[in-house]
Design a protein around this motif. Structure first.
Motif, PDB file in Angstrom:
ATOM      1  N   MET A  62      -1.148   4.314  -1.457  1.00 49.84           N
ATOM      2  CA  MET A  62      -2.487   4.051  -0.925  1.00 49.84           C
ATOM      3  C   MET A  62      -2.519   4.477   0.547  1.00 49.84           C
ATOM      4  O   MET A  62      -2.082   3.736   1.422  1.00 49.84           O
TER       5      MET A  62
ATOM      6  N   ASP B 123      -8.440   4.574  -3.570  1.00 45.06           N
ATOM      7  CA  ASP B 123      -7.253   3.905  -3.058  1.00 45.06           C
ATOM      8  C   ASP B 123      -7.127   2.488  -3.605  1.00 45.06           C
ATOM      9  O   ASP B 123      -6.072   2.106  -4.111  1.00 45.06           O
TER      10      ASP B 123
ATOM     11  N   THR C 100       0.812  -1.223   0.000  1.00 44.58           N
ATOM     12  CA  THR C 100       0.000   0.000   0.000  1.00 44.58           C
ATOM     13  C   THR C 100       0.844   1.271   0.000  1.00 44.58           C
ATOM     14  O   THR C 100       0.575   2.201  -0.765  1.00 44.58           O
TER      15      THR C 100
ATOM     16  N   SER D 258     -10.902   0.516   2.893  1.00 43.46           N
ATOM     17  CA  SER D 258     -10.290   1.333   1.863  1.00 43.46           C
ATOM     18  C   SER D 258     -11.324   2.263   1.254  1.00 43.46           C
ATOM     19  O   SER D 258     -12.496   2.254   1.637  1.00 43.46           O
TER      20      SER D 258
ATOM     21  N   THR E  56      -5.883   2.682   3.016  1.00 43.07           N
ATOM     22  CA  THR E  56      -6.120   1.242   3.013  1.00 43.07           C
ATOM     23  C   THR E  56      -5.369   0.593   4.163  1.00 43.07           C
ATOM     24  O   THR E  56      -4.162   0.784   4.308  1.00 43.07           O
TER      25      THR E  56
END
Length: 377
Positions: A202, A257, A197, A253, A205
């Motif tokens: 991201m 993302d 991630t 999430s 998440t």
């Protein structure tokens, strides 16, 4: 491209029984369509927005299998290795067998669980989170249930069949998360964060939320047929402990993302800006059909007719059976509250669809949504 039919479909299902829905379509690494409708909070009449965090539920499984395949790429594990080489409690398993007189007996398993069985849902586990050993580990850890201890507890339960002989949707990927922990040394959550991630950018998440993220968590609903409306039902019933980082259903999430991760898989393991999480050959292995003929009858959900099962994903193998407009090799999975991932390297297409409704109407929504997307291209 004209995505008018797709927006009309979102409008239709959100006027029907789904509180809100959102779809994001990425083609050749460009967002070509994004649309949402409905209320994130029915009581407050709050419109859905693009920063809402949701329970991904079983969309978690794709990332868990990606994490496991990273270990395969490093030579840390082999798919054909016995699971007991890493989790010793799985060395001697028992299997439930029905005798000629109809009684059920427990017998010693003749085949070992292989690492591959965890990916492919062929280990023989159930999805019974109320099993005696699971209830015991919840009590013994005072509600924490670390991922590794969950796997140790599940090993005490008898298998439903000899490993590698049948397919059953089960707790396999939760055990795979524990395998990642043992082999790598980090907690599963830390591994996912540092290896997948964070490199992909991201930021929303993970298995746990900050205070700010918690303020963006979308209310969750379940449609009540008796009342004729959705009713609030928050929480994740698959997260049975505060320390349990469920590889099967634990991630939270946003649409934006998780689409970053899905699109990296569409690009055969590398993001548009060059972050590689898997090699192309690993993604090809992931979306290869791993079912043998004896397992076809087990993989029988109506919305997945014409699909096989790879390493944590459905994979399209027969247009004649599916009636789907997607090409062979399109793959992905879905989640208990209704989200859907479409990953299609051949078309260079990524779709992240989200909703937050248990009893999610998946057999109606998902095949239609998929065909509409392809019809709009």
């Amino acid at each position: 491209m004209d995505f008018t039919p797709l927006s009309r479909f979102i409008d239709h299902i959100t006027s029907w029984r789904i509180p809100w829905a959102e779809v994001l379509v990425i083609h050749r690494n460009e967002t070509v369509f994004r649309y949402r409708n409905g209320c994130a909070d029915l009581e407050e009449k709050t419109p859905i927005d693009d920063r809402r965090i949701i329970n991904l539920y079983s969309l978690t499984k794709i990332m868990t299998c990606a994490a496991g395949l990273q270990l395969v790429e490093k030579g840390a594990v082999l798919l054909q290795d016995p699971l007991s080489a890493y989790l010793p409690e799985y060395a001697e398993m028992t299997v439930k067998k029905t005798l000629p007189d109809g009684t059920v007996a427990l017998e010693k398993a003749e085949r070992p669980i292989a690492v591959r069985d965890l990916f492919a849902m062929t280990a023989g586990f159930s999805y019974d989170l109320g099993a005696p050993s699971i209830r015991d580990v919840v009590r013994r850890t005072e509600g924490k249930v670390p991922t590794r201890e969950f796997a140790a507890a599940l090993a005490k339960e008898p298998l439903l069949f000899e490993p590698g002989t049948r397919w059953n949707y089960s707790l396999c990927h939760d055990v795979l998360a524990a395998l990642v922990e043992v082999v790598d040394g980090r907690t599963f959550g830390a591994y996912v964060r540092e290896q997948i991630t964070e490199p992909l950018g991201m930021r929303d998440t993970g298995f746990d939320l900050s205070g700010e993220q918690l303020s963006r968590l979308a209310p969750q609903y379940e449609y009540n047929d008796a009342l004729g409306k959705p009713v609030r039902k928050d929480g994740n019933g698959f997260r049975i402990g505060t320390s349990f980082e469920s590889g099967g259903a634990g991630l939270l999430s946003t649409v934006s993302d998780y689409a970053l991760f899905l699109n990296a898989l569409t690009n055969l393991g590398t993001s548009p800006d060059g972050v590689r999480i898997l090699s192309p050959v690993s993604v090809e292995l992931m979306r290869t059909d791993h079912l043998i003929e004896e397992m076809r009858g087990d993989f029988s959900w109506v919305q997945l007719a014409g699909y096989g099962y790879g390493l944590g994903v459905r994979t399209h193998i027969s247009k004649a059976e599916s009636g789907s407009l997607s090409p062979h090799g399109e793959f992905g999975w879905s989640g208990a509250a209704g989200c859907l991932a479409i990953i299609d390297p051949a078309s260079r297409l990524t779709v992240m669809y989200a909703q937050h409704l248990l009893n999610n109407q998946e057999p109606y929504v998902h095949p239609r949504l998929k065909n509409i997307v392809y019809g709009c291209l």
